[in-house]
Design a protein around this motif. Sequence first.
Motif, PDB file in Angstrom:
ATOM      1  N   MET A   1       0.846  -1.194   0.000  1.00  0.00           N
ATOM      2  CA  MET A   1       0.000   0.000   0.000  1.00  0.00           C
ATOM      3  C   MET A   1       0.884   1.247   0.000  1.00  0.00           C
ATOM      4  O   MET A   1       1.870   1.315   0.741  1.00  0.00           O
ATOM      5  N   THR A   2       0.542   2.231  -0.822  1.00  0.00           N
ATOM      6  CA  THR A   2       1.303   3.472  -0.866  1.00  0.00           C
ATOM      7  C   THR A   2       0.988   4.326   0.347  1.00  0.00           C
ATOM      8  O   THR A   2      -0.183   4.560   0.662  1.00  0.00           O
ATOM      9  N   PRO A   3       2.029   4.773   1.095  1.00  0.00           N
ATOM     10  CA  PRO A   3       1.758   5.589   2.279  1.00  0.00           C
ATOM     11  C   PRO A   3       1.152   6.922   1.894  1.00  0.00           C
ATOM     12  O   PRO A   3       1.425   7.455   0.814  1.00  0.00           O
ATOM     13  N   PRO A   4       0.296   7.507   2.761  1.00  0.00           N
ATOM     14  CA  PRO A   4      -0.316   8.801   2.442  1.00  0.00           C
ATOM     15  C   PRO A   4       0.748   9.880   2.388  1.00  0.00           C
ATOM     16  O   PRO A   4       1.763   9.798   3.074  1.00  0.00           O
ATOM     17  N   PRO A   5       0.546  10.916   1.560  1.00  0.00           N
ATOM     18  CA  PRO A   5       1.522  11.995   1.481  1.00  0.00           C
ATOM     19  C   PRO A   5       1.571  12.781   2.774  1.00  0.00           C
ATOM     20  O   PRO A   5       0.590  12.864   3.504  1.00  0.00           O
ATOM     21  N   SER A   6       2.735  13.330   3.089  1.00  0.00           N
ATOM     22  CA  SER A   6       2.882  14.153   4.292  1.00  0.00           C
ATOM     23  C   SER A   6       2.592  15.605   3.943  1.00  0.00           C
ATOM     24  O   SER A   6       2.933  16.075   2.861  1.00  0.00           O
ATOM     25  N   ALA A   7       1.978  16.303   4.891  1.00  0.00           N
ATOM     26  CA  ALA A   7       1.635  17.707   4.669  1.00  0.00           C
ATOM     27  C   ALA A   7       2.888  18.567   4.722  1.00  0.00           C
ATOM     28  O   ALA A   7       3.800  18.326   5.505  1.00  0.00           O
ATOM     29  N   SER A   8       2.923  19.593   3.874  1.00  0.00           N
ATOM     30  CA  SER A   8       3.994  20.570   3.881  1.00  0.00           C
ATOM     31  C   SER A   8       3.524  21.830   4.598  1.00  0.00           C
ATOM     32  O   SER A   8       2.345  21.981   4.910  1.00  0.00           O
ATOM     33  N   VAL A   9       4.460  22.740   4.847  1.00  0.00           N
ATOM     34  CA  VAL A   9       4.106  24.017   5.461  1.00  0.00           C
ATOM     35  C   VAL A   9       3.113  24.745   4.558  1.00  0.00           C
ATOM     36  O   VAL A   9       3.306  24.828   3.341  1.00  0.00           O
ATOM     37  N   GLY A  10       2.023  25.250   5.128  1.00  0.00           N
ATOM     38  CA  GLY A  10       1.006  25.939   4.338  1.00  0.00           C
ATOM     39  C   GLY A  10      -0.132  25.044   3.901  1.00  0.00           C
ATOM     40  O   GLY A  10      -1.102  25.520   3.310  1.00  0.00           O
ATOM     41  N   GLN A  11      -0.061  23.756   4.225  1.00  0.00           N
ATOM     42  CA  GLN A  11      -1.159  22.826   3.937  1.00  0.00           C
ATOM     43  C   GLN A  11      -1.892  22.596   5.256  1.00  0.00           C
ATOM     44  O   GLN A  11      -1.447  21.841   6.118  1.00  0.00           O
ATOM     45  N   VAL A  12      -3.037  23.290   5.400  1.00  0.00           N
ATOM     46  CA  VAL A  12      -3.628  23.517   6.711  1.00  0.00           C
ATOM     47  C   VAL A  12      -5.050  22.975   6.809  1.00  0.00           C
ATOM     48  O   VAL A  12      -5.835  23.102   5.865  1.00  0.00           O
ATOM     49  N   VAL A  13      -5.370  22.401   7.962  1.00  0.00           N
ATOM     50  CA  VAL A  13      -6.738  21.982   8.272  1.00  0.00           C
ATOM     51  C   VAL A  13      -7.424  23.095   9.063  1.00  0.00           C
ATOM     52  O   VAL A  13      -6.850  23.641  10.011  1.00  0.00           O
ATOM     53  N   VAL A  14      -8.647  23.432   8.660  1.00  0.00           N
ATOM     54  CA  VAL A  14      -9.476  24.379   9.406  1.00  0.00           C
ATOM     55  C   VAL A  14     -10.684  23.614   9.932  1.00  0.00           C
ATOM     56  O   VAL A  14     -11.454  23.047   9.155  1.00  0.00           O
ATOM     57  N   LEU A  15     -10.823  23.588  11.250  1.00  0.00           N
ATOM     58  CA  LEU A  15     -11.914  22.864  11.890  1.00  0.00           C
ATOM     59  C   LEU A  15     -13.099  23.805  12.076  1.00  0.00           C
ATOM     60  O   LEU A  15     -12.971  24.882  12.667  1.00  0.00           O
ATOM     61  N   LEU A  16     -14.262  23.403  11.549  1.00  0.00           N
ATOM     62  CA  LEU A  16     -15.447  24.268  11.538  1.00  0.00           C
ATOM     63  C   LEU A  16     -16.577  23.672  12.371  1.00  0.00           C
ATOM     64  O   LEU A  16     -16.680  22.447  12.513  1.00  0.00           O
ATOM     65  N   GLU A  17     -17.445  24.555  12.872  1.00  0.00           N
ATOM     66  CA  GLU A  17     -18.654  24.091  13.549  1.00  0.00           C
ATOM     67  C   GLU A  17     -19.793  23.885  12.549  1.00  0.00           C
ATOM     68  O   GLU A  17     -20.691  23.084  12.787  1.00  0.00           O
ATOM     69  N   ARG A  18     -19.761  24.593  11.440  1.00  0.00           N
ATOM     70  CA  ARG A  18     -20.752  24.425  10.369  1.00  0.00           C
ATOM     71  C   ARG A  18     -20.113  24.894   9.070  1.00  0.00           C
ATOM     72  O   ARG A  18     -19.155  25.670   9.078  1.00  0.00           O
ATOM     73  N   TRP A  19     -20.673  24.452   7.969  1.00  0.00           N
ATOM     74  CA  TRP A  19     -20.121  24.828   6.674  1.00  0.00           C
ATOM     75  C   TRP A  19     -20.410  26.299   6.377  1.00  0.00           C
ATOM     76  O   TRP A  19     -21.562  26.719   6.429  1.00  0.00           O
ATOM     77  N   PRO A  20     -19.395  27.073   6.040  1.00  0.00           N
ATOM     78  CA  PRO A  20     -19.630  28.462   5.634  1.00  0.00           C
ATOM     79  C   PRO A  20     -20.003  28.516   4.157  1.00  0.00           C
ATOM     80  O   PRO A  20     -20.078  27.480   3.485  1.00  0.00           O
ATOM     81  N   ASP A  21     -20.229  29.725   3.652  1.00  0.00           N
ATOM     82  CA  ASP A  21     -20.440  29.866   2.217  1.00  0.00           C
ATOM     83  C   ASP A  21     -19.195  29.343   1.489  1.00  0.00           C
ATOM     84  O   ASP A  21     -18.067  29.523   1.958  1.00  0.00           O
ATOM     85  N   PRO A  22     -19.403  28.690   0.338  1.00  0.00           N
ATOM     86  CA  PRO A  22     -18.266  28.096  -0.387  1.00  0.00           C
ATOM     87  C   PRO A  22     -17.403  29.147  -1.085  1.00  0.00           C
ATOM     88  O   PRO A  22     -17.396  29.264  -2.309  1.00  0.00           O
ATOM     89  N   VAL A  23     -16.678  29.905  -0.268  1.00  0.00           N
ATOM     90  CA  VAL A  23     -15.792  30.951  -0.784  1.00  0.00           C
ATOM     91  C   VAL A  23     -14.364  30.611  -0.367  1.00  0.00           C
ATOM     92  O   VAL A  23     -14.124  30.304   0.808  1.00  0.00           O
ATOM     93  N   PRO A  24     -13.410  30.640  -1.275  1.00  0.00           N
ATOM     94  CA  PRO A  24     -12.031  30.290  -0.899  1.00  0.00           C
ATOM     95  C   PRO A  24     -11.469  31.250   0.138  1.00  0.00           C
ATOM     96  O   PRO A  24     -11.765  32.446   0.107  1.00  0.00           O
ATOM     97  N   PRO A  25     -10.687  30.756   1.085  1.00  0.00           N
ATOM     98  CA  PRO A  25     -10.078  31.633   2.095  1.00  0.00           C
ATOM     99  C   PRO A  25      -9.193  32.691   1.432  1.00  0.00           C
ATOM    100  O   PRO A  25      -8.386  32.377   0.559  1.00  0.00           O
ATOM    101  N   ALA A  26      -9.352  33.939   1.861  1.00  0.00           N
ATOM    102  CA  ALA A  26      -8.534  35.015   1.292  1.00  0.00           C
ATOM    103  C   ALA A  26      -7.090  34.904   1.748  1.00  0.00           C
ATOM    104  O   ALA A  26      -6.163  35.289   1.028  1.00  0.00           O
ATOM    105  N   GLU A  27      -6.892  34.370   2.952  1.00  0.00           N
ATOM    106  CA  GLU A  27      -5.551  34.222   3.506  1.00  0.00           C
ATOM    107  C   GLU A  27      -5.376  32.807   4.040  1.00  0.00           C
ATOM    108  O   GLU A  27      -6.328  32.188   4.510  1.00  0.00           O
ATOM    109  N   LEU A  28      -4.154  32.314   4.005  1.00  0.00           N
ATOM    110  CA  LEU A  28      -3.868  31.049   4.661  1.00  0.00           C
ATOM    111  C   LEU A  28      -3.940  31.254   6.176  1.00  0.00           C
ATOM    112  O   LEU A  28      -3.397  32.232   6.698  1.00  0.00           O
ATOM    113  N   PRO A  29      -4.586  30.340   6.897  1.00  0.00           N
ATOM    114  CA  PRO A  29      -4.687  30.493   8.357  1.00  0.00           C
ATOM    115  C   PRO A  29      -3.425  30.008   9.078  1.00  0.00           C
ATOM    116  O   PRO A  29      -3.454  29.048   9.856  1.00  0.00           O
TER     117      PRO A  29
END
Length: 204
Positions: A1-29
């Motif tokens: 099995m191929t191992p999953p790729p590792s995240a690089s700097v700037g590849q970020v998870v944002v944890l939400l309480e509900r889905w916002p409008d589908p608009v791309p983030p203006a800035e990296l968090p």
Amino acid sequence: MTPPPSASVGQVVVLLERWPDPVPPAELPIRGAMRAGARVVFVVLLVLATVVGAGTVVPLWTLPTPGVWFSVLFTVFIAVVVVVLWLVYIGALAHSASRARALTRWRAAAGRIERLDGTVVARTVSTIEDGGVDRFELTVDTSQGRSSATWERPTARSRMLLQTQVPGVGASARVWRIRQAGAEDPLVVEILDPSVVASPSAQQ
């Protein structure tokens, strides 16, 4: 099995309480580059540590000691401590530069950010002594392949994340990425906090 790729700097998870409008983030968090003032303070402290270390070594070789072994042992110990401190600082500078590049790349790609819907296929969770989550990494499968991103506690004083709040395998996610992006380019993975009970009207 191929191992999953590792995240690089700037590849970020944002944890939400509900889905916002589908608009791309203006800035990296993520934090920006290390401030010049902070760099100066760290360098001054490191120089002081180096001077103190050197000042401690000199008596080991000019004053009576239990033996040469004693002088060698403590000289090596002090040298290792000073070198490690400098290496940690150099690593922090390199990480700071990577964050700055990711922020610049994201801003330059405004208008070319695309949304991909995906599913979590793997996760890795890092906890601290009391069981709270310090960091977790998710691998998300989309129509364009697999991507990984990381959530990290912003500061030591930030509210502790519980393990029940970490999304599991099979959870739905939104991936915002630069169109025709490379594996190292920044991206944002939006995902719901599984501990929050969504209302019946909540829609992705």
